[in-house]
Structure formats: C-alpha cells, structure tokens
Design a protein around this motif. Sequence first.
Motif, PDB file in Angstrom:
ATOM      1  N   VAL A 100      44.082  -3.984 -27.778  1.00 25.76           N
ATOM      2  CA  VAL A 100      44.629  -5.541 -26.276  1.00 25.76           C
ATOM      3  C   VAL A 100      44.387  -4.696 -25.977  1.00 25.76           C
ATOM      4  CG1 VAL A 100      45.620  -7.213 -26.082  1.00 25.76           C
ATOM      5  CG2 VAL A 100      45.131  -6.686 -29.012  1.00 25.76           C
TER       6      VAL A 100
ATOM      7  N   ILE B 149      45.469  -5.005 -21.645  1.00 25.93           N
ATOM      8  CA  ILE B 149      46.855  -6.391 -20.609  1.00 25.93           C
ATOM      9  C   ILE B 149      46.224  -5.559 -19.495  1.00 25.93           C
ATOM     10  CG2 ILE B 149      49.562  -6.193 -20.976  1.00 25.93           C
ATOM     11  CD1 ILE B 149      49.602  -5.450 -23.036  1.00 25.93           C
TER      12      ILE B 149
ATOM     13  N   LYS C  77      49.593  -9.522 -18.650  1.00 28.55           N
ATOM     14  CA  LYS C  77      49.012 -10.068 -18.669  1.00 28.55           C
ATOM     15  C   LYS C  77      47.504  -9.943 -20.095  1.00 28.55           C
ATOM     16  CE  LYS C  77      46.294 -14.544 -18.382  1.00 28.55           C
ATOM     17  NZ  LYS C  77      45.507 -15.409 -17.113  1.00 28.55           N
ATOM     18  N   ALA C  78      48.313 -10.656 -21.749  1.00 29.03           N
ATOM     19  CA  ALA C  78      46.862  -9.989 -22.436  1.00 29.03           C
ATOM     20  C   ALA C  78      45.322 -10.709 -21.873  1.00 29.03           C
ATOM     21  CB  ALA C  78      47.384 -10.412 -23.717  1.00 29.03           C
TER      22      ALA C  78
ATOM     23  N   GLU D  48      41.807 -11.720 -22.861  1.00 33.34           N
ATOM     24  CA  GLU D  48      41.177 -12.340 -24.071  1.00 33.34           C
ATOM     25  C   GLU D  48      40.156 -11.820 -25.389  1.00 33.34           C
ATOM     26  OE1 GLU D  48      41.609 -15.877 -25.086  1.00 33.34           O
ATOM     27  OE2 GLU D  48      42.316 -16.075 -23.633  1.00 33.34           O
TER      28      GLU D  48
ATOM     29  N   THR E  42      39.483  -8.382 -28.297  1.00 34.35           N
ATOM     30  CA  THR E  42      40.367  -7.421 -28.623  1.00 34.35           C
ATOM     31  C   THR E  42      38.694  -6.368 -28.623  1.00 34.35           C
ATOM     32  OG1 THR E  42      39.200  -7.695 -30.999  1.00 34.35           O
ATOM     33  CG2 THR E  42      42.121  -8.301 -30.830  1.00 34.35           C
TER      34      THR E  42
ATOM     35  N   SER F 260      46.759 -11.007 -29.529  1.00 37.45           N
ATOM     36  CA  SER F 260      47.512 -11.218 -28.160  1.00 37.45           C
ATOM     37  C   SER F 260      48.810 -12.304 -29.026  1.00 37.45           C
ATOM     38  CB  SER F 260      46.659 -12.387 -27.059  1.00 37.45           C
ATOM     39  OG  SER F 260      45.986 -12.826 -28.110  1.00 37.45           O
TER      40      SER F 260
END
Length: 334
Positions: A38, A40, A44-45, A47, A49, A114
């Motif tokens: 993921v 970041i 903030k992760a 959308e 993978t 996430s």
Amino acid sequence: MMTLKQIYSWIGIVVAVVVLGLFAATSWYTVDESEQAVLITFGKAEEGTTEPGLHFKLPWPIQTVETLSKETFSLNFGYDPEQAENADVVRMITGDENILQADLVVQWKIIEPSKYLFNSDDPQQVLYNATSASLRSIIGSSTIDDALTDGKAEIENEVLDLLVSLMEDYEVGIAIQDVKLQEVDLPNEEVRQAFMKVTDARETMNTKKNEADKYRNEIYEEAQGEKDAIISRAEGNKIERIEIARGNVAEFNALYDAYDSNPDITRQRLVLETLDEVLPDANIYIMNDDGNTLKYLPLGENTSTTLPPATESSDSNQSENNTEDSEEENNNDR
C-alpha cells in the motif's frame, strides 16, 4: 588550515550527498509475489494495492510503503497448539442449558490492506472477539446433542456465515476463508459420565418406542387384513344375494306369465310342486273322486311304482273303496 567558508562548503556537500542518497534509497521499492503493498502519501493510503515487482515512488517522507502478506493465517480460538499449557479453556452454555467447551480454528487473510492498517488499532483482536461472539451465539442456540454428534457441520456453517457478516460490518480488511471445530467436549469427567447415562437412557427409550411401534404396526396390519377380508366376504354375499333375488324375480315373472296364460294348469302344477317339496319321500296318489265309490290303495306296501290317476270309468267304485281305505290307514298311521 581550512577556513570557515570551506567548512560550510564541505558541510553543504555532505548534506547534499546524504539527501541525494536518501532520495535515491527511498524512491523505489519491490513487492514480492507473496506480498501486497500500500502506497501512503503524507499519511493517506492510496486506493488499491501495488502489483508484485519493482516500483518507484516519491522519496521519504513524502511517500512510504507498507507491505502485508497474502498468505492465509490461522486463528486458534480456545486452543493454541503452540501454547497448549497456557491456552484458554472456552466454556459456553448450549440452548438446552448444558455446559461444554469448544475449540475453533479460523482461516483468514488480508484482502484490503489499507483498511487493515488504518481502520483498527488491532484487527486481529477484532477478529478474535468476532469469532468468540459468533461461536457462543450459535452454540447458545443449539442443543448439546447437535454440538457433540452430527450437528457439528451445521454449527460450523452457521458460525462461518455469522463471522463473515460481522467482519464485513467491522471493515478491517479481513476475509474469512473457513472455520473448523477442532474439539467439542464436556467440561469434566463427572459431567461426561452423567451425560453418557442420559444418552444411554434416551437410546433405551428410543429402542422401546421402536419396538412398541413395530408391534403396533403388526397388529394394525393384521387387523387391516381381517377388515379387508370381512369387507370382501360381505361384498361377495351382497352380490350373491342380489343375484339370487334377481333370479327369484325372473322366476316369479315367468310364473306369473304362465299363470296369466293358463291359470288352471299353472295352479295345478304349483300344487303338485308344493306337495313334492313338502313330502319328498311320500307316495302321492291323485284321483278324481265323486265320493260314491270306495277305493283301495296299497299304502302299506313298499313299492316304487305309482298308481296312475283314477278316471271316471267302469272302476270308479273301486277307486272310492281304495280312497276310503287309504284315509283309514292314514288315520291309523297318525
């Protein structure tokens, strides 16, 4: 001896090298086939993978990468083979108010990294609590016989459905693959012995009940057969009587037609037939008598010949004598 300007220059060069090295070291990452990553950005992760392979990103601290395993994990609820001595004994109450202990293994995996990273401080504890709630709920609505015997498969399916529903509501990125009851047993030997006695008594009751049902069915079938035989005989008798009645009606109609055509002859024939029925072994003499002649009949003799009917001829007097003698002998016989 270096001047202050030269010292600042070397410090700037070192800082630049460190920054460039840091940028170079944190601008790429690799993802293994058994992992999922993921990305970041500023906490903030992103959308989705990252696919396996080599990838580039903005250097730290702008972007960071969290990698999680794709493998299937196991949660041992009630029993941990690696910590058997310290494992918790999970006891619960069944729907028929009996106590038992149960061990459950849950197969799970991470499908949304996430959510797994940011929606809960401890996703595995959430899974453990949901497993406990699901198993206790299903066991609490089942009977102890189902839990100990052939109802385990149904209990597993119900626990799986409920656990999947709970984990979807919690949204921690965990998917439940399967649940398996390892052991369901009574809490101690005394309770086990008491339960076995109850089970034996129930089996004895079922055996007696089955024997009674078998005996009842035999008696019922025998009575049913007798009933059918009686009904069959009654139907046969009814048909027979109906046919006899129809024959009698046909005979009466034929007799009535004959009487309607020749009343005198028919009446005489009926008298003769009635006499033959009433006196089947008697010798019957029929004479035309005017009452003035004495007739003689050999009534005492055992003869098979029957005298012909007397007519009004020259021997009429003899017929009268024979008739009178016959009447006297009949009176004597009586």
